[in-house]
Design an enzyme around this catalytic site. Structure first.
Site, PDB file in Angstrom:
ATOM      1  CB  SER A  64      -0.863   0.126   1.328  1.00 15.00           C
ATOM      2  OG  SER A  64      -1.918  -1.177   1.239  1.00 15.00           O
ATOM      3  CD  GLN A  65      -0.248   6.892  -1.887  1.00 16.52           C
ATOM      4  OE1 GLN A  65      -1.327   6.530  -2.683  1.00 16.52           O
ATOM      5  NE2 GLN A  65      -0.263   8.349  -1.803  1.00 16.52           N
TER       6      GLN A  65
END
Ligand code: SAH
Length: 214
Positions: A64-65
């Site tokens: 995930s970012q």
């Protein structure tokens, strides 16, 4: 795996970027400062580790970012000693952030190949205290329930009933919910009487929360 002065500098820049985007929680920021995120990506892509973007990992999944990790963690309101269940181990990075903050972490992954790789990796980098489980996150981890917090890191099309059951009264679930490409980030608080309070924190994009194992 080598962590250099240059990597630390890149982490400091990422932390500054997260701060400028509104992340204030010092425990979260120090987790980002201390955990060598480049270990979680293939070596050739190490420089991508400190950009605020999502990135592909094994088995068609993504890490995930950073902002998304920080945001989901903020909504969980982690207290030292919280028992936390994460659905979607992936690279293991989110689990390490929670563990670094003093939570007792259980994390489930449905892809066997990714599970095996991440389980070994977490031991190798000194996060062997994270309890890794192979299985279908829709079932949760009844053996270890109830949990103070439950975090879902894949896009769900419905709120998983069994996971709500495994949440303590007063507990918090953070779940990206929605059909199709975009999910809205929901913070669900389970009231003492079992009713649910839902708050929406805007749109995000996640890989799908799939049923069964692989
Ligand atoms: N938290 C991860 C992000 C992983 S992406 C990280 O920090 O890197 C989402 C992950 O959820 C993928 O690895 C995917 O395989 C997993 N996943 C999807 N459906 C699942 C399910 N039913 N049970 C467990 N894991 C699931």
């Amino acid at each position: 795996m080598i962590d250099t002065h240059r990597h630390r500098g890149l982490r400091q820049q990422l932390v500054n970027e997260l701060k400028s985007k509104g992340i204030k929680n010092e425990l979260i920021l120090s987790a980002f400062m201390d955990i060598p995120r480049h270990y979680f990506l293939e070596k050739t892509f190490a420089d991508w580790a400190y950009k605020d973007v999502a990135f592909p990992i094994d088995a068609d999944q993504t890490i995930s970012q950073p902002y998304t990790v920080a945001m989901q963690t903020t909504l969980l309101d982690i207290k030292k000693g919280d028992k936390v269940l994460e659905i979607g181990t992936g690279s293991g990075f989110q689990a390490c952030v929670l563990s670094h903050m003093g939570a007792k972490v259980y994390t489930i992954e449905r892809q066997k190949k990714l599970f095996d790789k991440t389980e070994k990796f977490l031991h190798d980098i000194g996060f062997g205290n994270i309890r890794t489980l192979y299985g279908d996150g829709y079932e949760g981890a009844p053996r270890f329930a109830p949990f103070d917090k439950i975090l879902i890191t894949a896009g769900a099309s419905e709120i998983p009933v069994k996971l709500i059951e495994q949440l303590k009264p007063g507990g918090i679930m953070v779940i990206p919910l929605g059909q199709g490409d975009l999910q809205k980030m929901l913070k669900i608080t389970k009231n003492e009487d079992g009713s649910l309070k839902k708050e929406n924190f805007g749109n995000y994009r996640f890989v799908p929360f799939l049923k069964g194992v692989n």
